[in-house]
Design a protein around this motif. Structure first.
Motif, PDB file in Angstrom:
ATOM      1  N   GLY A  33       0.796  -1.219   0.000  1.00 15.33           N
ATOM      2  CA  GLY A  33       0.000   0.000   0.000  1.00 15.33           C
ATOM      3  C   GLY A  33       0.828   1.267   0.000  1.00 15.33           C
ATOM      4  N   LEU A  34       2.166   1.135  -0.050  1.00 13.57           N
ATOM      5  CA  LEU A  34       3.024   2.323  -0.065  1.00 13.57           C
ATOM      6  C   LEU A  34       3.037   3.001  -1.427  1.00 13.57           C
ATOM      7  N   ILE A  35       2.437   2.356  -2.426  1.00 14.78           N
ATOM      8  CA  ILE A  35       2.458   2.920  -3.769  1.00 14.78           C
ATOM      9  C   ILE A  35       1.699   4.239  -3.833  1.00 14.78           C
ATOM     10  N   VAL A  36       0.672   4.401  -3.011  1.00 10.09           N
ATOM     11  CA  VAL A  36      -0.140   5.625  -3.069  1.00 10.09           C
ATOM     12  C   VAL A  36       0.668   6.847  -2.639  1.00 10.09           C
ATOM     13  N   PRO A  37       1.346   6.854  -1.469  1.00 14.96           N
ATOM     14  CA  PRO A  37       2.161   8.031  -1.146  1.00 14.96           C
ATOM     15  C   PRO A  37       3.309   8.253  -2.127  1.00 14.96           C
ATOM     16  N   ILE A  38       3.853   7.173  -2.700  1.00 16.57           N
ATOM     17  CA  ILE A  38       4.910   7.336  -3.702  1.00 16.57           C
ATOM     18  C   ILE A  38       4.333   8.006  -4.948  1.00 16.57           C
ATOM     19  N   ASP A  39       3.154   7.561  -5.369  1.00 13.57           N
ATOM     20  CA  ASP A  39       2.489   8.181  -6.519  1.00 13.57           C
ATOM     21  C   ASP A  39       2.274   9.675  -6.280  1.00 13.57           C
ATOM     22  N   ARG A  40       1.807  10.035  -5.096  1.00 11.02           N
ATOM     23  CA  ARG A  40       1.555  11.452  -4.797  1.00 11.02           C
ATOM     24  C   ARG A  40       2.846  12.262  -4.925  1.00 11.02           C
ATOM     25  N   TRP A  41       3.913  11.699  -4.382  1.00 14.77           N
ATOM     26  CA  TRP A  41       5.191  12.415  -4.431  1.00 14.77           C
ATOM     27  C   TRP A  41       5.635  12.581  -5.883  1.00 14.77           C
ATOM     28  N   VAL A  42       5.504  11.528  -6.692  1.00 12.74           N
ATOM     29  CA  VAL A  42       5.922  11.592  -8.095  1.00 12.74           C
ATOM     30  C   VAL A  42       5.114  12.641  -8.850  1.00 12.74           C
ATOM     31  N   ILE A  43       3.802  12.683  -8.636  1.00 16.03           N
ATOM     32  CA  ILE A  43       2.956  13.656  -9.336  1.00 16.03           C
ATOM     33  C   ILE A  43       3.388  15.073  -9.007  1.00 16.03           C
ATOM     34  N   HIS A  44       3.603  15.365  -7.733  1.00 17.73           N
ATOM     35  CA  HIS A  44       3.995  16.725  -7.330  1.00 17.73           C
ATOM     36  C   HIS A  44       5.361  17.090  -7.902  1.00 17.73           C
ATOM     37  N   GLU A  45       6.336  16.169  -7.803  1.00 16.07           N
ATOM     38  CA  GLU A  45       7.678  16.480  -8.287  1.00 16.07           C
ATOM     39  C   GLU A  45       7.705  16.608  -9.807  1.00 16.07           C
ATOM     40  N   ALA A  46       6.949  15.781 -10.497  1.00 16.77           N
ATOM     41  CA  ALA A  46       6.916  15.855 -11.961  1.00 16.77           C
ATOM     42  C   ALA A  46       6.301  17.170 -12.420  1.00 16.77           C
ATOM     43  N   CYS A  47       5.260  17.624 -11.728  1.00 15.33           N
ATOM     44  CA  CYS A  47       4.643  18.906 -12.095  1.00 15.33           C
ATOM     45  C   CYS A  47       5.605  20.061 -11.849  1.00 15.33           C
ATOM     46  N   ARG A  48       6.360  20.013 -10.758  1.00 14.76           N
ATOM     47  CA  ARG A  48       7.342  21.082 -10.497  1.00 14.76           C
ATOM     48  C   ARG A  48       8.400  21.100 -11.602  1.00 14.76           C
ATOM     49  N   ALA A  49       8.887  19.908 -11.990  1.00 13.05           N
ATOM     50  CA  ALA A  49       9.914  19.854 -13.037  1.00 13.05           C
ATOM     51  C   ALA A  49       9.360  20.354 -14.360  1.00 13.05           C
ATOM     52  N   ALA A  50       8.145  19.967 -14.709  1.00 10.83           N
ATOM     53  CA  ALA A  50       7.560  20.383 -15.986  1.00 10.83           C
ATOM     54  C   ALA A  50       7.349  21.886 -16.033  1.00 10.83           C
ATOM     55  N   ALA A  51       7.079  22.499 -14.889  1.00  7.12           N
ATOM     56  CA  ALA A  51       6.877  23.949 -14.864  1.00  7.12           C
ATOM     57  C   ALA A  51       8.152  24.685 -15.258  1.00  7.12           C
ATOM     58  N   THR A  52       9.322  24.075 -14.980  1.00  9.62           N
ATOM     59  CA  THR A  52      10.589  24.728 -15.343  1.00  9.62           C
ATOM     60  C   THR A  52      10.886  24.595 -16.835  1.00  9.62           C
ATOM     61  N   TRP A  53      10.226  23.655 -17.526  1.00  9.71           N
ATOM     62  CA  TRP A  53      10.470  23.491 -18.956  1.00  9.71           C
ATOM     63  C   TRP A  53       9.679  24.490 -19.784  1.00  9.71           C
ATOM     64  N   ARG A  54       8.670  25.065 -19.200  1.00 12.27           N
ATOM     65  CA  ARG A  54       7.722  25.852 -19.985  1.00 12.27           C
ATOM     66  C   ARG A  54       8.374  27.091 -20.609  1.00 12.27           C
ATOM     67  N   ASP A  55       9.454  27.572 -20.006  1.00 16.02           N
ATOM     68  CA  ASP A  55      10.097  28.766 -20.565  1.00 16.02           C
ATOM     69  C   ASP A  55      10.698  28.471 -21.937  1.00 16.02           C
ATOM     70  N   ARG A  56      11.336  27.323 -22.088  1.00 15.63           N
ATOM     71  CA  ARG A  56      11.969  26.996 -23.364  1.00 15.63           C
ATOM     72  C   ARG A  56      11.063  26.181 -24.279  1.00 15.63           C
ATOM     73  N   ALA A  57      10.009  25.583 -23.708  1.00 19.07           N
ATOM     74  CA  ALA A  57       9.086  24.797 -24.534  1.00 19.07           C
ATOM     75  C   ALA A  57       7.683  24.963 -23.975  1.00 19.07           C
ATOM     76  N   PRO A  58       6.957  26.010 -24.376  1.00 20.74           N
ATOM     77  CA  PRO A  58       5.632  26.298 -23.793  1.00 20.74           C
ATOM     78  C   PRO A  58       4.642  25.147 -23.936  1.00 20.74           C
ATOM     79  N   GLU A  59       4.804  24.313 -24.957  1.00 24.29           N
ATOM     80  CA  GLU A  59       3.852  23.221 -25.163  1.00 24.29           C
ATOM     81  C   GLU A  59       4.326  21.903 -24.547  1.00 24.29           C
ATOM     82  N   ALA A  60       5.398  21.951 -23.787  1.00 19.46           N
ATOM     83  CA  ALA A  60       5.957  20.720 -23.219  1.00 19.46           C
ATOM     84  C   ALA A  60       4.991  20.098 -22.214  1.00 19.46           C
ATOM     85  N   THR A  61       5.008  18.770 -22.163  1.00 19.65           N
ATOM     86  CA  THR A  61       4.155  18.033 -21.227  1.00 19.65           C
ATOM     87  C   THR A  61       4.992  17.009 -20.478  1.00 19.65           C
TER      88      THR A  61
END
Length: 751
Positions: A562-590
């Motif tokens: 059942g530890l997968i759920v807190p790991i998933d939450r952490w991954v989602i938050h960290e991935a969104c933070r990283a993607a926000a830094t890409w937007r300057d050089r690639a506005p359409e990046a996902t």
């Protein structure tokens, strides 16, 4: 006849007779109150007529009601018939000159009516279901009746002449109120708040109450010499008969056909348990008051108290016997599994501890059914219970006298082998596996699950029975890992591996909080331009002792615990933070994030995703959630609704490893996906397998028809790149374009 037909027949039965009986009572009341001539004869005739009508009404309803109620109504009919006969004899003897004809014959008839009325109460729908229960309830009424004799002596009988008491028939007539109270006690016992009250029982209670009042007033008037035949109190008896007749107009209870004597009933209230004993204290006080100046106790009171003590002794004996039977039943319930009748975990552990205490050679087999959850999910728990019962019979036969088999969990069984061990544990495991294999003509898939068996033999390394069970559990999981439908014996290597696994799980619990997890990103390339417009976030674990661990090493453990759920939450938050830094050089990046099946079924998934994008300042359309086909195909309507809500928010939904699960057109229609990721197993065979080429081409065209984006996974060679490009697949992902790395290359072109 249906229940509705019986109800209609009961309501429509003989309304004219009821009106006539009521009219007779009204006429009698007017006659007696006005003190018209012949009041005594009118009173006697009125009682006979109403009792005769009540007899006919009870016989009629006995024919219409279901079989379990016929005895009840026929006994009431006999009671009313005896009342009518007794009234007729009373009238005949009174007309020949005896004002109060308490003759032995009249007394015998009225006493017989008391017996049949009591038997009717004991055979009522809410009455006791067993002979012991009926005897106990009858004794409750007898105890109350006997206890009331001394009380009545003090209150009433002292005023009766000794000559009158010497006449047994006359004395019996004076005891009628006590018999009435006995019956009322029995009625309260069988129709109390323990069971839902059947309406006729309430009407009978009112009838008995009227008789108690009538007989008590009659005895009091006789004791004072004030009773004259035709007294207004005579109205009470036909009124009580009328109520019994009216009780027949009620439908039978809906569960009158119930024959289950083992059904659990609510606990009776305290007063119901104490009911037969409450008058006993008053009887003791009455005995003291009834003593004559010489200190002697009247013979009737003495004999009554002896009978009361005997009834109490028998009642306590029945209670003690019932308690012993209850103890036996509780022990059986405590140590037996209610579904399979096998010993349960409690008894299994107890016998295991006793075997270890005796120092005999002991081995334990733990058996877990493989795929049993799917049986419950597909066919329901009733089918699962039936399957378990059948398998338990097979396993009991396979074990025989060579061990003790028990059900120790939902789909988990244990076998204890001790003593001389005529059969080795391994041979016993083989017999169990053979017994669980479906025979000819039986379905194999989904209905007869296989089993994984773990074996542990007691040795110096074990300090208690829990150590032995732990080793059997370790071996059982090793059997599952070996492909199921197998057995394994616990070895030091298995034990060491299990300890390492447990330590890894304990370390994983601390990994998120201590910042040991980190993300790497694998680029997803636009095959037409070579531009990297997206990346998939992949989690890694920097273990302080073991180094960097891949997802394959720890994510299965996370899903199991059942530890997968807190790991998933952490991954989602960290991935969104990283993607926000890409937007300057690639506005359409996902950015794409994998979501586990467990997280998909949680209602807080939407809140987690929206909180992550909002905190990072990332547009919802820049986030793609990747879900495997197996997780989606098991999704409920609530899961599909959750995905639709995410899609409405702008979140993209990708089906990962497409083609390896249960792909179908209806499946694609149901799931609000925006993207398909072709599984790497097809891409790896491009150029050497025409079928793989056709599959990739078909999926690409299918995606186009459904307006879905396509990503080819696992592109590792130029040949594969050329193949997916030629097919027309718009995007690709694989080692050819870049390995997972902490430094994202989103916004750059492929070199």
């Amino acid at each position: 006849m249906s229940q509705q037909d019986v109800q209609q027949a009961a309501r429509a039965s003989s309304p004219a007779g009821a009106y006539v009986a009521a009219a007779v009572i009204v006429l009698e009341a007017c006659w007696l109150i006005a003190a018209l001539p012949g009041a005594a004869l009118v009173s006697d005739i009125g009682g006979m007529l109403v009792a005769a009508w009540a007899t006919a009404a009870c016989v009629g309803v006995a024919r219409r009601h279901p079989a379990p109620l016929r005895r009840f109504w026929m006994l009431l009919a006999a009671t009313m018939a005896l009342a009518a006969l007794g009234r007729a004899l009373w009238t005949a003897q009174r007309l020949v000159g005896d004002d109060l004809p308490h003759t032995p014959l009249v007394g015998a008839i009225f006493t017989a009516g008391i017996f049949t009325g009591t038997a009717a109460l004991l055979n009522s729908p809410s009455g006791p279901r067993t002979a012991v229960g009926r005897a106990r309830t009858l004794l409750d009424g007898v105890i109350v009746a006997l206890a009331l004799v001394p009380i009545s002596w003090v209150l009433v009988f002292r005023g009766v002449a000794a000559a009158e008491l010497a006449d047994p028939a006359r004395t019996l007539g004076l005891l009628y109120p006590i018999f009435d109270l006995m019956q009322l006690t029995i009625l309260v016992a069988v129709a109390g708040p323990v069971r839902p009250l059947w309406r006729p029982m309430g009407v009978l209670a009112a009838s008995l109450t009227i008789r108690v009042v009538a007989d008590a007033v009659y005895v009091s008037l006789v004791a004072r010499g004030d009773y004259v035949a035709g007294h207004p109190i005579d109205l009470c008896w036909p009124l009580s008969y009328l109520l019994i007749g009216l009780a027949t107009r009620n439908p039978p209870p809906p569960d009158c056909d119930r024959t289950d004597e083992t059904a659990e009933s609510p606990l009776p209230p305290w007063w119901r348990v104490a009911l037969p004993y409450l008058p006993v204290g008053g009887a003791i006080v009455a005995v003291i008051l009834a003593r004559r100046p010489s200190g002697q106790i009247p013979q009737l009171i003495f004999l009554t108290m002896m009978a009361l003590l005997a009834a109490l002794a028998v009642r306590q004996g029945l209670a003690a016997n019932e308690n012993l039977r209850l103890v036996v039943r509780l022990r059986r319930l405590a140590y037996a599994d209610q579904l399979t009748s096998l010993p349960n975990r409690l008894l299994f552990n107890r016998r295991l501890r006793l075997a270890l205490r005796d120092g005999r050679p002991v081995a334990v087999l733990l058996l877990d059914l493989d795929g049993f959850k799917q049986v419950n999910d597909r066919f329901g728990h009733a089918t699962g219970d039936t399957l378990l019962t059948g398998l338990a019979v097979r396993m009991r036969a396979a074990v025989g006298d060579d061990g003790t088999i028990a059900r120790v969990g939902g789909d988990e069984f244990g076998v204890l082998v001790n003593g001389d061990r005529p059969v080795s544990p391994e041979r016993l495991a083989e017999r169990l596996l053979d017994a669980l294999r479906p025979s000819d003509g039986e379905e194999d898939v989904g209905v007869h699950p296989s089993a994984s068996i773990g074996i542990a033999e007691y040795g110096p390394q074990h300090t208690s029975h829990t150590d032995l069970l732990r080793d059997a559990d370790i071996a059982m999981y090793a059997a599952k890992a070996a492909g199921k439908s197998a057995y394994r014996t616990c070895t030091p290597a298995l034990r060491e591996s299990a300890v390492s696994r447990a330590e890894l799980i304990a370390d994983l619990r601390r990994a998120v909080g201590e910042g040991q997890l980190h993300l790497e990103f694998q680029p997803i390339v636009d095959l037409a331009t070579g531009a990297v417009r997206s990346a998939e976030a992949l989690v890694r674990w920097r273990h302080p002792r073991l180094g960097v661990l891949s997802p394959a090493r720890f994510l299965p453990l996370a899903e199991e615990t059942g530890l997968i759920v807190p790991i998933d939450r952490w991954v989602i938050h960290e991935a969104c933070r990283a993607a926000a830094t890409w937007r300057d050089r690639a506005p359409e990046a996902t950015v794409a994030v994998n979501i586990s099946a467990a997280h998909l079924h949680r209602p807080d998934l939407i809140a987690t995703v929206t909180a992550a994008t909002s905190a990072a300042g990332l547009a919802p359309r820049a986030l793609t959630l990747e879900l495997t086909e197996s997780a989606l195909i098991d999704g409920t309507d609530a899961v599909l609704e959750r995905l639709s809500q995410l899609r409405d928010l702008g979140i993209r939904i990708a089906i990962d490893d497409f083609g390896t699960g249960y792909s179908s057109l209806s499946y694609l229609h149901r799931i609000p996906a925006t993207e398909l990721k072709i599984d790497r197993s097809f891409v790896a065979r491009l150029g050497s397998d025409d079928r793989a080429h056709a599959t990739v081409e078909m999926v690409t065209r299918l995606a186009g028809a459904f307006d879905l984006a396509v990503v080819a996974e696992g592109v590792e060679t130029e040949r594969q790149h050329e193949a997916v490009t030629a097919i027309g697949c718009p995007r690709g992902q694989g080692y050819l374009y870049g390995r997972p790395d902490a430094a994202a290359t989103v916004g750059q072109n492929r070199a």
